[in-house]
Enzyme design. Sequence first.
Site, PDB file in Angstrom:
ATOM      1  N   HIS A   1       0.527  11.786 -55.295  1.00  0.00           N
ATOM      2  CA  HIS A   1       1.555  12.837 -55.299  1.00  0.00           C
ATOM      3  C   HIS A   1       1.029  14.227 -55.700  1.00  0.00           C
ATOM      4  O   HIS A   1       1.098  15.190 -54.937  1.00  0.00           O
ATOM      5  CB  HIS A   1       2.665  12.468 -56.290  1.00  0.00           C
ATOM      6  CG  HIS A   1       3.283  11.138 -56.069  1.00  0.00           C
ATOM      7  ND1 HIS A   1       4.129  10.865 -55.027  1.00  0.00           N
ATOM      8  CD2 HIS A   1       3.194   9.979 -56.778  1.00  0.00           C
ATOM      9  CE1 HIS A   1       4.546   9.615 -55.101  1.00  0.00           C
ATOM     10  NE2 HIS A   1       3.990   9.055 -56.153  1.00  0.00           N
TER      11      HIS A   1
HETATM   12  C1  BDR Z   1       5.643  12.075 -59.794  1.00  0.00           C
HETATM   13  O1  BDR Z   1       6.020  11.313 -60.936  1.00  0.00           O
HETATM   14  C2  BDR Z   1       4.891  10.950 -61.673  1.00  0.00           C
HETATM   15  O2  BDR Z   1       4.922   9.578 -61.928  1.00  0.00           O
HETATM   16  C3  BDR Z   1       3.682  11.396 -60.907  1.00  0.00           C
HETATM   17  O3  BDR Z   1       2.682  11.881 -61.770  1.00  0.00           O
HETATM   18  C4  BDR Z   1       4.204  12.497 -60.023  1.00  0.00           C
HETATM   19  O4  BDR Z   1       4.176  13.750 -60.676  1.00  0.00           O
HETATM   20  C5  BDR Z   1       5.874  11.263 -58.548  1.00  0.00           C
HETATM   21  O5  BDR Z   1       7.205  10.869 -58.453  1.00  0.00           O
END
Ligand code: BDR
Length: 306
Positions: A236
């Site tokens: 992500h």
């Molecule tokens: C986001 O949530 C976190 O778990 C990850 O680091 C990312 O920023 C993805 O949904």
Amino acid sequence: MSARICVIDTDPGTDDALALWLALASPELDVRLVTVAGGNAGLDRTLPNARAIVGLSGRAVPVVAGADRPLLGAFTAEPRVHGADGIGGVALPEGAPAAPGIAADSIRAVLRAEERVTLIGIGPATNLALALASEPALAARVEEIVLMTGAWAEGNITPSAEFNAWSDPESLAVLLGCGRPVTLATLELTAQALVTPARLATLEAAGGGACLAAALAILQSVPASRRFGFRGFPLHDPCAVAWLLAPQIFATRRVHAAVETHGTARGRTVIDRWERSGQPSNALLLDALDADAFFSLLGDRLVELP
Ligand code: BDR
Ligand code: CA
């Protein structure tokens, strides 16, 4: 062209670690400050993680502690993806001590000192919102706010909410309403940055030093995702950083974006991709990504770190 001055607000976080290294390795970005919130793990973990990640990069960027909980509501970590320590149990050498102060003050100090600052938010939005809400005039100095947050379809922490948006929707609402350009890397975008065994093997073959080795160990700790048929998992947060390095590998569209703050849909982002709401656009949605170009960029940059 001079490097963009930026602040990164983060909650490391396996993918946050990769995002930080990508930014710190990139000459296009002049990272002035890293601020930390509780998110993927408690602040007692995310702060030392951020210090260690920055320390391993060899870059002397101050790391400052911020919010250990959202503005409203309860704090919840995400150990299923990131492990109890936030970085998949990968041991990193301890970084330099945190710089004194608190995140929102430090963000405002950068905004007072510089006329154009890009804010990169890859965790719950609390620190960034506190900074802007407590001195709104400084928003004029924000060049762009790039967020990994939200989803226009389904969520990953509730049926309709993405983790960062759900963690502090009131703060996200402050950012969406601040009047400065906001760019969104949502779950639909990051789903295109799928870490697969083949891509891991390519990264591994790139060589590199301690940062790339740690990045690989962290990536290897992340479980393959059921949502993606166990083919891999989405990377992500580096997508938000990559937008600032290689915008040509993205397709975009202007949207109106809002966030639910009540009820079972709390944290859901309502993103109008087809101009159905009649509301003027307040965000740029990153819609599509050239995944091969993204992973090449990641490898090319991480290999340059110590
Ligand atoms: C986001 O949530 C976190 O778990 C990850 O680091 C990312 O920023 C993805 O949904
Ligand atoms: Ca994150």
